[in-house]
Design a protein around this motif. Structure first.
Motif, PDB file in Angstrom:
ATOM      1  N   SER A 354       0.804  -1.191  -0.259  1.00  0.00           N
ATOM      2  CA  SER A 354       0.027  -0.040  -0.052  1.00  0.00           C
ATOM      3  C   SER A 354       0.791   1.411  -0.142  1.00  0.00           C
ATOM      4  N   ALA A 355       2.042   1.327   0.801  1.00  0.00           N
ATOM      5  CA  ALA A 355       2.911   2.328   0.821  1.00  0.00           C
ATOM      6  C   ALA A 355       3.504   2.655  -0.494  1.00  0.00           C
ATOM      7  N   VAL A 356       3.847   1.583  -1.274  1.00  0.00           N
ATOM      8  CA  VAL A 356       4.414   1.803  -2.752  1.00  0.00           C
ATOM      9  C   VAL A 356       3.223   2.323  -3.802  1.00  0.00           C
ATOM     10  N   ALA A 357       2.208   1.664  -3.370  1.00  0.00           N
ATOM     11  CA  ALA A 357       1.195   2.632  -4.452  1.00  0.00           C
ATOM     12  C   ALA A 357       0.952   3.806  -4.191  1.00  0.00           C
ATOM     13  N   LEU A 358       1.000   4.253  -2.940  1.00  0.00           N
ATOM     14  CA  LEU A 358       0.878   5.855  -2.374  1.00  0.00           C
ATOM     15  C   LEU A 358       1.951   6.458  -3.182  1.00  0.00           C
ATOM     16  N   VAL A 504       2.174  11.079   2.671  1.00  0.00           N
ATOM     17  CA  VAL A 504       2.391   9.904   2.349  1.00  0.00           C
ATOM     18  C   VAL A 504       4.040   9.543   2.755  1.00  0.00           C
ATOM     19  N   SER A 505       4.918  10.505   2.763  1.00  0.00           N
ATOM     20  CA  SER A 505       6.411  10.391   2.869  1.00  0.00           C
ATOM     21  C   SER A 505       6.271  10.386   4.448  1.00  0.00           C
ATOM     22  N   ALA A 506       5.488  11.237   5.032  1.00  0.00           N
ATOM     23  CA  ALA A 506       5.630  11.397   6.657  1.00  0.00           C
ATOM     24  C   ALA A 506       5.413  10.078   6.998  1.00  0.00           C
ATOM     25  N   THR A 507       4.279   9.614   6.665  1.00  0.00           N
ATOM     26  CA  THR A 507       3.622   7.922   7.187  1.00  0.00           C
ATOM     27  C   THR A 507       4.983   7.002   6.742  1.00  0.00           C
ATOM     28  N   LEU A 508       5.462   7.023   5.675  1.00  0.00           N
ATOM     29  CA  LEU A 508       6.498   6.020   5.598  1.00  0.00           C
ATOM     30  C   LEU A 508       7.815   6.275   6.525  1.00  0.00           C
ATOM     31  N   SER A 842      -0.040   8.052  10.483  1.00  0.00           N
ATOM     32  CA  SER A 842       0.864   7.108  10.776  1.00  0.00           C
ATOM     33  C   SER A 842       0.072   6.344  12.059  1.00  0.00           C
ATOM     34  N   LEU A 843      -0.704   7.236  12.774  1.00  0.00           N
ATOM     35  CA  LEU A 843      -1.431   6.451  13.875  1.00  0.00           C
ATOM     36  C   LEU A 843      -2.120   5.309  13.735  1.00  0.00           C
ATOM     37  N   VAL A 844      -2.770   5.408  12.681  1.00  0.00           N
ATOM     38  CA  VAL A 844      -3.538   4.023  12.013  1.00  0.00           C
ATOM     39  C   VAL A 844      -2.498   3.178  11.320  1.00  0.00           C
ATOM     40  N   ALA A 845      -1.785   3.704  10.114  1.00  0.00           N
ATOM     41  CA  ALA A 845      -1.068   2.743   9.336  1.00  0.00           C
ATOM     42  C   ALA A 845       0.080   2.002  10.174  1.00  0.00           C
TER      43      ALA A 845
END
Lengths: 898, 116
Positions: A354-358, A504-508, A842-845
């Protein structure tokens, strides 16, 4: 004669009038002939009759002419299309080459985005989607038994005969075939010996899988007897080890000391699903009647549900008289599963996918931005071309060609990057069982197909984003006023896209930082003993050596090491900490608390050690004492802290007597396949001491309970097993090499003893989290780079758009510092919103990485804060260049421009 | 018109058309007239087949076509030989000449004596 209406000719500008032209041509001929004949003296009627006679079948002629005309028209259309395309492509190439920096950034963005996605999608495709790549795969399942002990569900195999019985008696399945992977063996061919991974299957597996052999043939079931020893090589092994030689069929080679004959080569695409072990290099053919076990592939009949089939197969299994399908003491259930259900890295892989799709979306957004920024710069060029006659559709086609060309070139780059990525992934793959599944992924046609589809998808998304923007443009207006004002809506869209990118990059980044923190925490874990300079030396007991001889030999080897230069200490043990120890499933009971042996439990690491072991390991005694000479006879034991807490919570365990209740009914060495043999009660053992817990697998949630029995050289019954293990402490730097040399010279040791650094073994348990961290970090870096490019693109574009505004501000007295603040402030504001959204996400991911976090909360504030700060710094940095450009604006020039 | 006319062999018509248009752009009627005159009216072509042949050669790009005005000031389709067509004409003339001379030579020779 009918006159041709003059207007019809103009139609030819529109589209060739084939039938009209043919009629005209034939009429002209008729008229000329009629004139000729009349000049010779015929009347009009006579002449016409004569001409008609001379012409013959004029309708047929006309039809044929029309046919040829249509063919020519088709050719012409095609030719003009290709001409147009060629000129469009030529123009596109020229315009891309005119802006090499722009093109390079755009290509790299697509290449990295699509390439990274291709790598991950290829892995996900093999491990999550097409895990049973056989015909009618939606109806194919892996039949497995599983048993539940405590909280863990453990897969177990089925007896060989089961497949045959199911084939004969089941009404819910079309076919069942035994195919099971996952043994390692050594293959001896002419010159070299190869470590290989083997699978075994019935010959029917080839047909079940719809595969065609590369060479050789599939033997009939009758030929496959236990003594026949027939096998297939896989295409990979055949190519790497046998140079793809067709002569290999019929050859006999040694596999773990037995002769096996190659009967064929299976295609590279054929796999036996067993993600817990490495992909098989060769396939041993087995007969359904052999007394062994494995997993069975079943194909349900169309319309049958998984539940119905499970119930029926289970009933058949229960009624069959196969020896080892009797239920054990734990619930043992038959399940139809898919290989991905047993995939240890499933959650991290889902997260990565999912991260890479984002990320790909981020990449698309960037390319759209780049196109928009460039489109703005080219507004005038396009407007002029429109004014001098290029149609709007022609201009659109031109721009589309450019995008498609960009996507194609980027896609090509992506195939290379994706291919490289897969190879890097394979090269870094940790040896642990959890990542064995990666061996099933092979770069091939599927990977290229994925890359191409993604590149096309990327092109479409980019085109769509750019089109949304351009649709509102009036080219004529552009020509008059220049590209002074981008619409408010467009600017908001762009801002939104950048916020999304940063988020997106923050989550990763947070995910990667959590893993970095995990590794730091793991490396500081207290392993319970001093691992510095500790080595385990393992040697096989020479053949035929028993009892006192054996003990004497062990003591001799130990003494050799004790007196060797550099060695501080050496003891005999029965296990090397850090290597897979001797685990037993035990249910400990005390005289006051008898236990039900059927309750599930975690394992206990049981080892036999001499009295000096604890001192040698630098393990402090927490309570009680250690062994003395009489300990063995008195059945004294030392337990680890966690076992002590379990047995005597809140009080001293010293003096407590315990035994393994499980031994009563089930035998202490548990194996689901072996039949339960009730054994007499174990004698009671007395706890005399407590030592710290040992934790050599750092990724384990809690240390295993430990139990130490005394090992005395005089009590030779304790010296069981085929191996002698000597633990040596030698903290010198060159210890590894020196010990190996010393071990090689041990008398009667064949093969030479192995030397294992305990430190390295402990460190090896970090290989998996380290790998996950590296992969996630790589994608986080990619995400951050893409976000930086995106931010840079948007801010640069906005500075370009606002040149005049900035000029006016400066003319009205704004300082360069305030302009810089204006520009950077814009970037920071966008980035901040993105970071906040990303952290919230990120709290969810981070739930998806939870399974690979150790000793770190998934809400770890350090990781969140570090991610935010890092991104803010990068955001500020990517605004520097546009800021400098803005402050360099010459107000006089800017205001007059356009 | 003489009665003893000969049906044109298939394939020969292509050659005649190529030759007819080799002198410069001409319309279909002129092609028909040229064949009539050049063969002394010996070859009788069904004029209905002339036009499909012209269109076929145009499709093969041996001849090119363009609409123009005839001498009598009528709109007419003019055909001209393309470079590709010129090469084809040379080839076919060569083939035809060798074929014809071979047949002539055979006709001039004495018949095979019956072997004993």
């Amino acid at each position: 004669m009918k006159r041709i209406p003059a207007w019809r000719r103009y139609l030819t500008f529109w589209r060739a009038d084939i039938e009209g032209d043919v009629r005209d041509e034939l009429e002209f001929h008729t008229e000329m002939r009629v004139e000729e004949y009349m000049a010779r003296g015929m009347t009009d009627a006579e002449a016409r009759r004569a001409v008609a006679e001379r012409l013959g079948d004029v309708t047929a002629a006309r039809d044929e002419c029309v046919e040829w005309g249509k063919i020519r028209a088709t050719h012409a259309r095609r030719a003009s299309f290709f001409d147009g395309l060629r000129s469009d492509v030529r123009y596109a190439v020229r315009s891309l080459r005119r802006a090499p920096a722009w093109t390079a950034v755009a290509l790299l963005t697509i290449g990295l985005g699509v390439g990274a996605t291709t790598t991950v999608f290829s892995v996900a495709d093999t491990l999550l989607v097409r895990t049973l790549p056989y015909p009618a795969s939606s109806r194919v399942y892996l039949a497995q038994r599983q048993w539940t002990a405590g909280k863990s569900v453990v897969p177990s195999s089925l007896p060989f005969g089961m497949a045959k019985i199911w084939r004969e008696r089941s009404h819910t399945i079309e076919d069942a075939v035994l195919a099971s992977g996952g043994n390692s063996a050594t293959l001896l061919s002419e010159s070299d010996s190869l470590p290989v991974s083997t699978a075994h299957a019935e010959p029917g597996f080839i047909a079940f899988a719809g595969a065609r052999l590369v060479t050789g043939r599939v033997p009939t079931p009758d030929e496959v007897t236990p003594a026949a020893h027939l096998m297939f090589l896989t295409e990979q092994l055949w190519r790497t080890a046998f140079n793809a030689s067709p002569d290999v069929v019929g050859h006999t080679m040694k596999l773990d000391g037995e002769d096996w004959t190659v009967v064929g080569v299976t295609p590279a695409s054929l796999t036996v699903p067993s993600f817990r072990s490495q992909r098989a290099d060769l396939l041993r053919l087995v007969n359904a009647t052999e007394p062994a076990s494995g997993s069975i592939l079943v194909r349900l009949k169309p319309g049958i549900t998984r539940e119905a089939a499970t119930a029926e197969l289970n009933a058949i299994m229960k009624n069959s008289n196969l020896p080892d399908v009797r239920p054990g003491p734990w619930p043992m259930t038959l399940t139809l599963t898919r290989p991905q259900d047993w995939l240890a890295i499933r959650e991290p892989l889902v997260m990565l996918t999912s991260a890479v799709a984002l990320l790909l979306l981020v990449a698309c957004t960037n390319v759209a931005h780049l196109l928009l920024a460039r489109g703005a710069a080219r507004q005038r060029e396009l407007a002029v071309r429109h004014a001098i006659g290029a149609s709007r559709s022609r201009l659109v086609r031109q721009l589309a060609t450019e995008s498609v060309l960009l996507a194609l070139l980027g896609g090509t780059l992506a195939v290379v990057i994706g291919w490289g990525g897969l190879h890097v992934l394979m090269a870094l793959r940790p040896a642990g069982r959890n990542f064995n599944a990666l061996t099933y992924v092979a770069p091939g046609r599927a990977m290229i197909a994925i890359a191409v589809m993604l590149a096309i998808g990327c092109g479409l998304v980019v085109g769509l984003l750019a089109a949304v923007r351009s649709a509102h443009r009036d080219l004529a207006v552009d020509l008059r006023v220049g590209a002074a004002n981008a619409g408010y809506g467009a600017r908001r869209l762009r801002s939104l896209l950048v916020v999304g990118e940063v988020a997106v990059s923050a989550t990763l980044l947070v995910g990667a930082l959590l893993l970095v923190h995990t590794l730091f925490a793991l490396e500081r874990t207290d392993v319970g003993f001093d691992s510095r300079g500790l080595y385990g030396i393992t040697l096989r007991v020479p053949n035929g050596m028993k009892g006192p001889d054996r003990a004497g030999y062990a003591a001799e080897v130990r003494d050799r090491f004790v007196h060797a230069p550099g060695v501080e200490n050496a003891v005999i043990s029965d296990q090397v900490p850090g290597s897979s120890g001797r685990m037993q499933l035990a249910v400990w009971e005390t005289p006051d608390h008898p236990q039900d042996p059927r309750i599930g439990t975690n394992g206990t690491a049981i080892s036999a050690v001499p009295a000096e072991y604890f001192a040698m390991m630098h393990m402090p005694l927490i309570a009680g004492r250690t062994f003395d000479d009489g300990s063995f006879a008195r059945r004294e034991i030392v337990v680890s802290q966690s076992l002590a807490n379990q047995l005597a919570p809140g009080r001293s365990p010293i003096g407590l007597r315990i035994r393994n209740a499980r031994a009563r009914t089930w035998g202490s060495n548990f194996s689901p396949e072996k039949q339960a043999m009730p054994s007499p009660d174990e004698p009671w053992q007395t706890i005399i001491g407590v030592v710290p817990d040992v934790m050599t697998n750092l990724t384990q949630a809690a240390p295993d309970a430990g139990l130490y029995r005394p090992l005395s050289l005089r009590d030779t019954t304790a010296m069981m097993g085929p191996r002698i293990i000597i633990l040596v402490r030698d903290t010198a730097r060159d210890a590894t090499a020196r010990l190996a040399q010393m071990a090689a010279s041990v008398r009667r040791a064949d093969p030479p003893p192995s030397v294992l650094s305990v430190r390295d073994a402990i460190d090896a348990s970090l290989a998996e989290p380290r790998f996950t961290m590296r992969v996630l970090a790589a994608f986080a870096v990619l995400g951050v780079v893409l976000a930086a490019i995106g931010l840079f693109g948007v801010i640069s574009y906005s500075v370009g758009q606002r040149t005049r505004e900035i000029g006016v501000r400066m003319a009205l007295g704004a300082t360069r510092a305030s302009i810089a603040q204006l520009v950077v402030g814009d970037g920071i504001r966008l980035a901040s919103i993105g970071i906040i959204v990303g952290l919230a996400g990120s709290l969810v991911a981070t739930r998806l990485v939870q399974s690979v976090l150790y000793g770190v909360s998934r809400f770890d504030p350090i990781a969140f804060a570090a991610g935010a700060v890092l991104l803010l710094v990068i955001a500020a940095a990517s605004c520097v260049a546009p800021m400098l450009r803005a402050t360099m604006i010459d107000p006089a020039h800017a205001v007059r421009a356009e | 018109m003489p009665n003893a006319t000969v049906e044109v062999l298939r394939g020969t018509l292509d050659l005649l058309i190529l030759k007819a248009v080799s002198g410069g752009p001409v319309h279909g009627y002129a092609v028909a007239r040229w064949i009539e005159q050049a063969t002394n009216d010996l070859l009788r072509i069904e004029e209905g087949t002339l036009y499909p042949a012209l269109h076929r050669l145009e499709t093969k790009e041996w001849i090119s076509a363009a609409w123009g005005t005839s001498d009598s000031n009528r709109r007419a389709k003019f055909y001209a030989l393309t470079p590709k067509g010129r090469a084809q004409l040379r080839r076919e003339m060569d083939t035809w000449t060798r074929y014809a001379s071979a047949v002539f030579a055979a006709l001039a020779a004495s018949p095979t004596p019956r072997s004993a």
